[in-house]
Design a protein around this motif. Structure first.
Motif, mmCIF file in Angstrom:
data_model
loop_
_atom_site.group_PDB
_atom_site.id
_atom_site.type_symbol
_atom_site.label_atom_id
_atom_site.label_comp_id
_atom_site.label_asym_id
_atom_site.label_seq_id
_atom_site.Cartn_x
_atom_site.Cartn_y
_atom_site.Cartn_z
ATOM 1 N N SER A 168 4.265 11.210 3.074
ATOM 2 C CA SER A 168 2.952 11.802 2.808
ATOM 3 C C SER A 168 1.897 10.716 2.672
ATOM 4 O O SER A 168 0.751 10.908 3.091
ATOM 5 N N SER A 169 2.279 9.586 2.113
ATOM 6 C CA SER A 169 1.350 8.454 2.070
ATOM 7 C C SER A 169 0.970 8.038 3.489
ATOM 8 O O SER A 169 -0.205 7.828 3.802
ATOM 9 N N PRO A 178 2.025 3.190 -4.483
ATOM 10 C CA PRO A 178 1.936 4.629 -4.787
ATOM 11 C C PRO A 178 3.314 5.252 -5.049
ATOM 12 O O PRO A 178 3.451 6.109 -5.924
ATOM 13 N N GLN A 234 0.814 -1.210 0.000
ATOM 14 C CA GLN A 234 0.000 0.000 0.000
ATOM 15 C C GLN A 234 0.845 1.257 0.000
ATOM 16 O O GLN A 234 0.389 2.323 -0.381
ATOM 17 N N LEU A 235 2.073 1.120 0.505
ATOM 18 C CA LEU A 235 2.965 2.276 0.478
ATOM 19 C C LEU A 235 3.864 2.244 -0.749
ATOM 20 O O LEU A 235 4.187 3.276 -1.326
ATOM 21 N N ARG A 267 -1.308 10.487 5.032
ATOM 22 C CA ARG A 267 -2.658 10.361 4.499
ATOM 23 C C ARG A 267 -3.396 9.217 5.192
ATOM 24 O O ARG A 267 -4.564 9.330 5.545
#
Lengths: 310, 310
Positions: B296-297, B108, B104-105, B300
């Motif tokens: 930043s991910s 992106p 998931q990291l 978020r």
DNA sequence: ACCCATCATGCACCGAATGTGCACGGTTAT
DNA sequence: ATAACCGTGCACATTCGGTGCATGATGGGT
């Protein structure tokens, strides 16, 4: 261990042209060119720019080169430490040195190493001090015995090298046998101020030493002739063309009509003979052993001298 | 820049066998064997000894490997600094990560890099944390997103790596939909002490996390079943075989008959997700940019959570 | 105690990397 | 303008380094 292309780049940074780099490293110019191109490709950096008919380092290139000093030193340190820890020595050892004087120290060293470590491959390269440093950078040699000078080629704390003083070799005066001062045991430089002097060409290794000796006593000598080899200079003196300076370690052999005199007075010129290695490699067993041999050689030379000249 | 044979030796030092080294580095076993032999020859050091049917590092070898940490770090530092100074980036960038959570990291990140640097070749390798570190050492990847564990594979201040916490990912409980507690919003681990638990096999990445969560509250769970994939574990829970722990970042998808509950109480287990790079490379522009994107991910993800769980 | 799995290594083969030598184009000095 | 110099591209040769398979050695399993 470090990519040889980086070594090539470092050599290039010293001498500035691809051709000279090729000569120093032992590659062909094409190979150097290809290596530098490949280095840029693999690093993704632009290290060189065209500059007239040559090439020049970019800012990035200069940064990389100066930063690589620490990397090289780190590797030398590691190798030396591992060698010592494992009680092992490398198989090849390159020595560099200059002139007859260094030869008096280098030759015994090479002989000693050859006997104590029979399977060690010792290579001796005769080269002037500046070239010795180049050869150290190029990793063609591992230890150099050179004459320290107060020129830009010699920096005490250069991050690339470590240096160790071996001995100070005083300069003597050589004059023709029929010279009025020939019967003296020693002279001052002032007494010889008016004589026609014989030295090496300006810019050479010993010319700066020569001028330094006279500026120290405030005399400006008249340079009459120039000679490259000691032998030539001695012959010139023997022919009555003038007088000259000769390091104590340089042998006079059986020169006809030449007398060697000590220099006294406030200006007591000498040349400093030092051993230089790549920074970090000083702890290597081979370097340690070599330095020991060099120092005992130097000690032997010093003890053979009169008390007051050490 | 550093001789790839030394990298191979370092990988060998981690995994201990030629075969594993070959698998990690991407070479064949013969190549690894030849490289190590050549390395010993060129350094004049004996680095390996036969040990049973395998080989083992000698003291010299261990010394060299541990000392090489500083050398590698020095090079990474230099490259990063030169990259930054020259405003340039490398052409290849390897990412490593583990499990759905890291994906998931990582996904992106890879997408972002692909758009901002179109000509950068990004490669993503899915691998468990221990293997990620191996891949970092082997220089197959340049950045890893892994789950920090209090096992021996994770050392905070390892001289080979630099690490950066991205976020803490809390563990939830998943229970069957028809479980008495299924209507609750949150539970404590104590409440589930008597349940049959489903976890990964002992020695796996999450098993230590699992046990750590329970030892923190002083409960010894009964391990009824083992599953390797999250999906399998979820299916087991859905089938009413028991309950399990599931990281918040692992999606439950449209699992039938499974309910996810927050854990409250003094034991609030979570896994720490960190980014790891080779020591020295942290200043590299590419690493810096990547870390920014990852952070930043993470931010978020954190802001999407309720206030009290960040 | 036997057998098989595992591990490292030597060998034949092959491909790629890297060297040399020569020719060429661009630049500076005379 | 011409010559000298410098770097680079190209054809070619060589060597370095990797693969795949076979082999030898060792230790665990039954």
């Amino acid at each position: 261990m470090i990519d040889p292309r980086l070594i090539t780049l470092r050599v290039f940074a010293r001498c500035g042209t691809v051709g000279a780099t090729a000569e120093l490293t032992g590659y062909s110019p094409s190979a150097v060119s290809a290596q530098l191109r490949e280095l840029q490709r693999m690093l993704g950096m632009q290290l060189l720019t065209k500059d007239g008919r040559g090439v020049r380092l970019t800012a990035t290139g200069r940064f990389l080169v100066s930063g690589s000093d620490a990397l090289i030193a780190e590797w030398e340190r590691l190798r030396a430490a591992a060698m010592e820890a494992g009680d092992q020595v490398q198989s090849r050892f390159g020595l560099g040195g200059f002139s007859t004087a260094a030869a008096q120290l280098l030759a015994p060293l090479a002989a000693a190493l050859r006997s104590t470590r029979p399977l060690l491959e010792v290579q001796v390269l005769e080269a002037n001090p500046a070239r010795c440093f180049d050869l150290l950078v190029a990793e063609r040699i591992d230890l150099a015995v050179i004459v320290a000078m107060q020129s830009d080629t010699y920096v005490e704390d250069d991050p690339r090298f470590e240096q160790m003083v071996l001995l100070d070799d005083p300069l003597d005066v050589i004059i023709p046998g029929d010279h009025p001062l020939a019967s003296r045991e020693s002279v001052t430089l002032e007494e010889l101020a008016g004589e026609p002097w014989i030295t090496e060409a300006a810019g050479s290794t010993y010319h700066s030493l020569f001028t330094a000796a006279f500026t120290a006593v405030g005399v400006t000598p008249r340079i009459a002739h120039e000679a490259v080899e000691w032998e030539t200079q001695i012959a010139f003196v023997g022919a009555g063309l003038g007088v000259g300076l000769l390091p104590r370690l340089a042998p006079l052999h059986s020169a006809e009509n030449v007398v060697r005199l000590r220099i006294t007075g406030k200006g007591r010129p000498s040349r400093r003979i030092v051993a230089a290695v790549r920074r970090g490699s000083i702890a290597s067993p081979l370097v340690q052993e070599s330095l020991g041999i060099l120092q005992s050689s130097a000690q032997r030379i010093l003890t053979a001298r009169p008390e007051d000249e050490r």
